[in-house]
Design an enzyme around this catalytic site. Sequence first.
Site, mmCIF file in Angstrom:
data_model
loop_
_atom_site.group_PDB
_atom_site.id
_atom_site.type_symbol
_atom_site.label_atom_id
_atom_site.label_comp_id
_atom_site.label_asym_id
_atom_site.label_seq_id
_atom_site.Cartn_x
_atom_site.Cartn_y
_atom_site.Cartn_z
ATOM 1 N N GLY A 46 70.499 76.459 81.326
ATOM 2 C CA GLY A 46 70.258 77.775 80.758
ATOM 3 C C GLY A 46 68.967 77.760 79.967
ATOM 4 O O GLY A 46 68.537 76.708 79.493
ATOM 5 N N GLN A 51 62.696 80.355 73.848
ATOM 6 C CA GLN A 51 62.388 78.938 74.096
ATOM 7 C C GLN A 51 61.062 78.752 74.826
ATOM 8 O O GLN A 51 60.527 77.649 74.869
ATOM 9 C CB GLN A 51 63.512 78.277 74.912
ATOM 10 C CG GLN A 51 64.842 78.211 74.175
ATOM 11 C CD GLN A 51 65.879 77.492 75.001
ATOM 12 O OE1 GLN A 51 66.557 78.095 75.819
ATOM 13 N NE2 GLN A 51 65.986 76.186 74.821
ATOM 14 N N CYS A 97 70.269 71.038 74.279
ATOM 15 C CA CYS A 97 69.382 72.200 74.334
ATOM 16 C C CYS A 97 67.968 71.701 74.596
ATOM 17 O O CYS A 97 67.532 70.722 73.984
ATOM 18 C CB CYS A 97 69.445 72.935 72.996
ATOM 19 S SG CYS A 97 68.366 74.370 72.910
ATOM 20 N N LEU A 98 67.249 72.368 75.500
ATOM 21 C CA LEU A 98 65.883 71.934 75.823
ATOM 22 C C LEU A 98 64.966 72.037 74.597
ATOM 23 O O LEU A 98 63.945 71.358 74.541
ATOM 24 C CB LEU A 98 65.317 72.774 76.974
ATOM 25 C CG LEU A 98 66.030 72.620 78.328
ATOM 26 C CD1 LEU A 98 65.425 73.560 79.365
ATOM 27 C CD2 LEU A 98 65.990 71.182 78.823
ATOM 28 N N HIS A 139 75.898 79.893 74.265
ATOM 29 C CA HIS A 139 74.748 79.121 73.778
ATOM 30 C C HIS A 139 73.451 79.932 73.941
ATOM 31 O O HIS A 139 72.653 80.034 73.008
ATOM 32 C CB HIS A 139 74.673 77.795 74.550
ATOM 33 C CG HIS A 139 73.507 76.921 74.208
ATOM 34 N ND1 HIS A 139 73.647 75.672 73.637
ATOM 35 C CD2 HIS A 139 72.167 77.118 74.365
ATOM 36 C CE1 HIS A 139 72.429 75.146 73.453
ATOM 37 N NE2 HIS A 139 71.516 75.996 73.890
ATOM 38 N N GLU A 140 73.279 80.520 75.124
ATOM 39 C CA GLU A 140 72.019 81.237 75.411
ATOM 40 C C GLU A 140 71.926 82.552 74.640
ATOM 41 O O GLU A 140 70.848 82.902 74.142
ATOM 42 C CB GLU A 140 71.865 81.483 76.918
ATOM 43 C CG GLU A 140 71.803 80.221 77.780
ATOM 44 C CD GLU A 140 70.798 79.184 77.296
ATOM 45 O OE1 GLU A 140 69.779 79.549 76.704
ATOM 46 O OE2 GLU A 140 71.063 77.986 77.505
ATOM 47 N N HIS A 143 70.751 82.048 71.175
ATOM 48 C CA HIS A 143 69.294 81.904 71.062
ATOM 49 C C HIS A 143 68.634 83.254 70.756
ATOM 50 O O HIS A 143 67.659 83.326 70.028
ATOM 51 C CB HIS A 143 68.697 81.375 72.377
ATOM 52 C CG HIS A 143 68.660 79.875 72.487
ATOM 53 N ND1 HIS A 143 67.941 79.075 71.625
ATOM 54 C CD2 HIS A 143 69.228 79.026 73.378
ATOM 55 C CE1 HIS A 143 68.080 77.806 71.980
ATOM 56 N NE2 HIS A 143 68.863 77.743 73.046
HETATM 57 NI NI NI Z 1 69.452 75.996 74.039
#
Ligand code: NI
Length: 169
Positions: A46, A51, A97-98, A139-140, A143
């Site tokens: 995701g 991000q 998470c990236l 999670h997304e 963000h």
């Molecule tokens: Ni993330």
Amino acid sequence: MAVLELYTFPHKILSKKCDEVECVNDELRKFLDDMLETMYSDSGVGLAAPQVGVSKRIVVIDDKVTDEGVAGPHPLYMVNPVIVEKSEDMILFNEGCLSVPGQSAEVERHQWVKVRYLDYFGKEQELLAEDYLAVIIQHETDHLDGILYIDRISRLKRNMIIKKLDKSK
Ligand code: NI
């Protein structure tokens, strides 16, 4: 398509509430394509627009990505996603998470969520997701409100992860 630059913790765009998208047009679709390519290039499941430095309510998701790469593609594009219903039941899931590279922690999430959003073509959609996909959606969408998974764990665990991040820099 292009791979976009990833923004990592503690960049301040990651803690900012994102703005709604006003219209799904070709320009936005190009951005969705680039987001997806960026996500796949890092074997992510995701990715949210902040991000990659864009403070807009946009996420891309593919819950079929494996450690070896992409098994799909089965992408979901979500513009202005809103969780309209969620389970009382909670589950624990190990999340990464990236934007918090190389780290992970168990986070408590709703076992299922119903999410409403605009798709790649600007059409309104509703999706009932459970378990892994529900976790990714939570999670997304977090963000988009400036919330990282490390904001949902104990302060002790959070500080440990931030220390490890500092060391790896
Ligand atoms: Ni993330």
